[in-house]
Design an enzyme around this catalytic site. Structure first.
Site: not given
Ligand code: TEU
Ligand code: CA
Length: 555
Positions: A98, A199, A249, A323-324
């Protein structure tokens, strides 16, 4: 169409913090992943995507990196990583790291230097701005609530942080910063790493003018003016020298953006994660904290658009979970009874995995893990996005009551995906030993939803995923075939064709709890045996609750 190994691959995402603890600290670690490599391999996947494992103070669970070339002490050592890489490769599994280069941790030495003085050589590694009328330069908001600007007394300027205050944004206009990133990427690739998930990579180029114009307008942050220049440079200097998988992403993209980022002829990235299907159940104003009902026709329209508009031009990623995001069986399926949970989890897997693109399976999805309804107080949550949103929406702005927020968190908090992997029905679901408190509470339904039970049950979701992965590796039409939506206006059934010059696939999924009739001609042919189905038998045009089946036939 040119063919690449990553188009035929299936990716399994491991969130190391919640996968397996082996040293009694209640936190998952690299040795824990090594212990389960055979489990991952048996699922029939090709690549493991590891969420960040670099040195970090964990303000955002590793997405705040303090040293890109050191392993987070919670997860182990560089020797553990090299053992993991070697043992994964020995099993024919690739490792995708990542890459978090929109921002670092404020504990990275670059930022310590940068904030020390305006003359420091690292000053311009980050984005600093004078106050405007004694305040923040503009009204950008952090994804984790509050202003995206933090005032730093030492030099009397604000620094930008699109995420937490401890995640200062990097200044990609600075060629020295870009070269530092490219050098670090090459260091990992020369170690044998097989690719990167990048990311929020479409946020790295900020608008030229960050001050509002006379009409108060500021250009959007996503897909900024130089983002493609930076990715072309990254590809030329690093990515093009290796046969790797990359996935960006990219929040707030449409298909034409994706064709620019991941077009077969673009020499930037191999694919991107789009978010349109992840937003259909969220309120335009309060987002995930005011979940709303969605229509299947809307979901089908979005997924079909991405299939049709990228076909032949760029490659799709395919995901329901990460994970989000909340657990898909709780979000778009039905986790209210054991029968419906298993049926709908298999149905959702069928709907997604027969599309064109590279599928991503998030840890626990393959055993139908659900959201965690045990959390009944904000103090049960650990995710910075959830905790900050509570403070902002409930405590500061009173936009939601405590009850409304907890209800929304049960549906949408990122912690739903981050509860420990459920290995068996014993203490801590086998994630950590007895007497060790996991960093985040284990879902109490681990008594019935766990890997041990899944491996013992020939009809488990796990073996259904294993079969789907096998079919993808067996039939090129599943990987490369063209897509055609059927029954576009049906609010309960998602049916589609995939076809190439030799074969046609028919996929039929009932997203509803109703028993419905589906008048597709192919379903009337009683001699046709499904390639895969989630019921024991096949009742032709009658589709039972959450029924899914796939047929293949020669053209
Ligand atoms: O997530 C980016 C992002 O767009 C997040 O705000 C996501 O849309 C949101 O969490 C959905 O509810 C990436 C990573 O996947 C996330 O875990 C990190 O917290 C974020 O970037 C900052 O690095
Ligand atoms: Ca541990």
């Amino acid at each position: 169409m040119q063919k690449h190994w990553w188009q035929e691959a299936v990716v399994y995402q491991v969130y190391p913090r919640s996968f397996q603890d082996t040293n009694r600290d209640g936190i998952g670690d690299l040795q824990g992943i090594i212990q389960h490599l055979d489990y991952i391999k048996t699922l029939g996947v090709d690549v493991i995507w590891l969420n960040p494992i670099y040195k970090s103070p964990n303000d955002d669970n590793g997405y705040d990196i303090a040293d890109y070339q050191a392993i987070m002490k919670d997860f182990g050592t560089m020797a553990d990583f090299e053992e993991l890489l070697k043992k994964a490769h020995h099993r024919g599994l690739k490792i995708m790291m990542d890459l978090v280069v929109n921002h670092t941790s404020d504990e990275h030495h670059w930022f310590a230097e940068s904030r020390s003085s305006k003359e420091n050589k690292y000053r311009d590694y980050y984005i600093w701005h004078d106050p405007v009328d004694g305040h923040e330069p503009n009204d950008w908001q952090s994804s984790f609530s509050g202003s995206a600007w933090q005032f730093d007394e030492q030099t009397g300027q604000y620094y930008l942080h699109l995420f937490s205050k401890k995640q200062p944004d990097l200044n990609w206009t600075n060629p020295d910063l870009r070269q530092s990133i490219f050098t670090m990427m090459a260091w990992w690739l020369n170690k044998g790493v097989d690719g990167f998930r990048m990311d929020v990579i479409n946020l790295i180029s900020k608008p030229e003018n960050i001050l509002p114009d006379k009409d108060g307008y500021i250009a959007p942050i996503a897909n900024g003016p130089h983002v493609h220049d930076y990715l072309l440079e990254m590809n030329k200097k690093v990515l093009s020298k290796f046969d790797i998988i990359t996935v960006g992403e990219t929040p707030d993209v449409k298909p034409y953006d994706a064709i620019n980022y991941a077009g077969f002829d673009r020499h930037e990235l191999e694919m991107i994660f789009q978010f349109e299907h992840m937003g259909i159940d969220q309120d335009p104003k309060l987002g995930k904290w005011r979940p709303k009902a969605y229509k299947l026709t809307e979901l089908k329209q979005i997924m079909s658009k991405w299939q049709l508009e990228l076909n032949g031009k760029a490659w799709n990623s395919l995901y329901w979970n990460n994970h989000d995001q909340p657990r898909v069986v709780s979000r778009f399926g039905n986790d209210t009874t054991p029968e419906y949970r298993v049926l709908s989890a298999k149905m959702l897997a069928t709907a997604l995995h027969f599309l064109q693109g590279t599928p991503y399976i998030y840890q626990g999805e393959e055993i139908g893990m659900t959201n965690n309804y045990d959390f009944n107080s904000i103090s049960d949550y650990r995710d910075i996005e959830t905790v900050n949103a509570y403070r902002d929406l409930v405590e500061d702005r009173h936009a939601l009551s405590n009850h409304e927020f907890i209800e929304a968190a049960h549906k949408m908090s990122r912690d739903n995906a981050r509860t420990p992997m459920q290995w068996h029905d014993g203490i801590n679901a086998g994630f950590s030993e007895e007497g060790v408190d996991p960093w985040l509470a284990v879902n109490s339904n681990c008594e019935t939803i766990n890997v041990q039970a899944a491996l013992r049950d020939p009809n488990s979701i796990y073996y259904y995923y294993q079969r789907i992965n096998g079919l993808r590796h067996q039939f090129p039409v599943i990987v490369y075939g063209n897509y055609e939506l059927l029954l576009a206006n049906d609010e309960r059934i998602w049916a589609y064709h995939r076809h190439d010059d030799k074969q046609t696939i028919l996929v039929v999924c009932n997203f509803s709890q109703d028993t419905v009739t589906c008048d597709l001609p192919e379903l009337k042919d009683s001699n046709r045996e499904p390639l895969i189905k989630n019921y024991a038998d096949d009742q032709g045009t009658t589709l039972r609750p959450y029924e899914a089946k796939v047929y293949i036939y020669e053209n």
